[in-house]
Design an enzyme around this catalytic site. Structure first.
Site, PDB file in Angstrom:
ATOM      1  N   LYS A  62       0.852  -1.209   0.000  1.00  0.00           N
ATOM      2  CA  LYS A  62       0.000   0.000   0.000  1.00  0.00           C
ATOM      3  C   LYS A  62       0.881   1.250   0.000  1.00  0.00           C
ATOM      4  CE  LYS A  62      -3.931  -2.308   2.008  1.00  0.00           C
ATOM      5  NZ  LYS A  62      -3.261  -3.529   2.552  1.00  0.00           N
ATOM      6  N   ALA A  64       2.380   4.621  -0.295  1.00  0.00           N
ATOM      7  CA  ALA A  64       1.640   5.884  -0.181  1.00  0.00           C
ATOM      8  C   ALA A  64       2.570   7.012   0.241  1.00  0.00           C
ATOM      9  CB  ALA A  64       0.501   5.734   0.828  1.00  0.00           C
ATOM     10  N   ARG A 192      -7.599 -15.121   5.679  1.00  0.00           N
ATOM     11  CA  ARG A 192      -7.888 -15.936   6.864  1.00  0.00           C
ATOM     12  C   ARG A 192      -8.711 -17.179   6.582  1.00  0.00           C
ATOM     13  NH1 ARG A 192      -9.988 -10.832  10.139  1.00  0.00           N
ATOM     14  NH2 ARG A 192     -10.160 -10.111   7.964  1.00  0.00           N
TER      15      ARG A 192
HETATM   16  O1  NUP Z   1      -9.444  -2.885   0.741  1.00  0.00           O
HETATM   17  C1  NUP Z   1      -8.660  -3.775   1.061  1.00  0.00           C
HETATM   18  N1  NUP Z   1      -9.052  -4.774   1.890  1.00  0.00           N
HETATM   19  C2  NUP Z   1      -8.215  -5.801   2.266  1.00  0.00           C
HETATM   20  O2  NUP Z   1      -8.660  -6.681   3.022  1.00  0.00           O
HETATM   21  C3  NUP Z   1      -7.345  -3.809   0.565  1.00  0.00           C
HETATM   22  C4  NUP Z   1      -6.482  -4.848   0.930  1.00  0.00           C
HETATM   23  N2  NUP Z   1      -5.253  -4.887   0.418  1.00  0.00           N
HETATM   24  N3  NUP Z   1      -6.923  -5.826   1.785  1.00  0.00           N
HETATM   25  C5  NUP Z   1      -5.997  -6.938   2.167  1.00  0.00           C
HETATM   26  O3  NUP Z   1      -6.535  -8.184   1.723  1.00  0.00           O
HETATM   27  C6  NUP Z   1      -5.799  -7.090   3.673  1.00  0.00           C
HETATM   28  O4  NUP Z   1      -4.740  -6.272   4.120  1.00  0.00           O
HETATM   29  C7  NUP Z   1      -5.476  -8.562   3.792  1.00  0.00           C
HETATM   30  O5  NUP Z   1      -4.100  -8.774   3.494  1.00  0.00           O
HETATM   31  C8  NUP Z   1      -6.307  -9.200   2.700  1.00  0.00           C
HETATM   32  C9  NUP Z   1      -7.639  -9.763   3.163  1.00  0.00           C
HETATM   33  O6  NUP Z   1      -7.436 -10.772   4.085  1.00  0.00           O
HETATM   34  P1  NUP Z   1      -8.639 -11.587   4.785  1.00  0.00           P
HETATM   35  O7  NUP Z   1      -9.623 -10.583   5.292  1.00  0.00           O
HETATM   36  O8  NUP Z   1      -9.237 -12.473   3.717  1.00  0.00           O
HETATM   37  O9  NUP Z   1      -7.979 -12.347   5.875  1.00  0.00           O
END
Ligand code: NUP
Length: 214
Positions: A62, A64, A192
């Site tokens: 990310k 930024a 997860r």
């Molecule tokens: O908007 C976003 N939402 C999100 O969950 C942007 C992301 N990059 N993520 C990432 O996706 C979050 O940091 C994590 O690594 C993954 C989702 O993981 P989970 O909720 O399926 O465990």
């Protein structure tokens, strides 16, 4: 990045052995592995190199910052073996353009509306602008929320066909994998629900079955 199952694993574990075990167990089912700060900070960037020997790795850093700092981060991630990187668009055109320029042939994905509830506070309000930054900078694609399929569909429709949409939020955050692809996303990012499962491979295959049974 190949497009086979459409599933990208978010490997947010902090134990290297567990990370390699899960990666190995589900590797066949995946199109790529996404490495975020929890894994990179606990194991070092070498984990990107190790995983990249077997599968495409996307660094979810990310990014930024100002263009020069963005450039340095992107260069380090690709030097470690990443084939894609996730960056923020709210920092503006110049910062995202620096990422795309220095990614070379690698992919840059720009975060639009975030998937968690707080994503509606700020990112949802400027999602159109964030998409425009991604298009103008010639990014490979965007990140859009599986938790709000109608918003995911809306964002997909703002994009040219050649840009891809990666969608996190399936499983633990409540999104459904079928909704992700029905809304026009190219890839589902799942963390997860796979890496915390007793049998990660079975969990990943379960998502494929769900898609097959549509
Ligand atoms: O908007 C976003 N939402 C999100 O969950 C942007 C992301 N990059 N993520 C990432 O996706 C979050 O940091 C994590 O690594 C993954 C989702 O993981 P989970 O909720 O399926 O465990």
């Amino acid at each position: 990045m190949k497009k086979d199952s459409g599933i990208i694993l978010a490997l947010d574990v902090t134990d290297k052995e567990r990370a390699l075990f899960v990666a190995e167990a589900v590797g066949d089912v995946l199109d790529a592995i996404k490495v975020n700060y929890p894994l990179a900070l606990s194991c070092g960037l070498g984990i990107v190199t190790e995983l990249a020997e077997h599968i495409d790795v996307i660094c979810d850093f990310k990014v930024a910052d100002i263009p020069n700092t963005n450039r340095l981060i992107v260069q380090e991630a690709f030097k470690a073996g990443a084939s894609g990187i996730i960056v923020h668009g709210f920092v503006g055109h110049d910062s995202v353009e620096a990422c795309v320029e220095h990614a070379g042939s690698g992919d840059v994905f720009v975060v639009t509306e975030m998937s968690h509830p707080g994503g509606q506070e700020f990112t949802a309000k400027v999602a159109d602008d964030l998409v425009k930054v991604a298009i103008d900078a010639k990014a490979s694609g965007v990140i859009a929320p599986a938790t709000r399929p109608e918003r995911l569909k809306y964002i997909r429709e703002l994009l040219p066909e050649e840009m891809v949409v990666l969608s996190p939020g399936v499983g633990a955050q409540g999104g459904k994998i079928t909704d992700v692809f029905d809304a026009g996303a190219d890839y589902a990012i799942i963390g997860r629900a796979i890496y915390n499962a007793d049998d990660p491979k079975k969990a990943a295959e379960g998502f494929l079955e769900e898609l097959g049974n549509r």
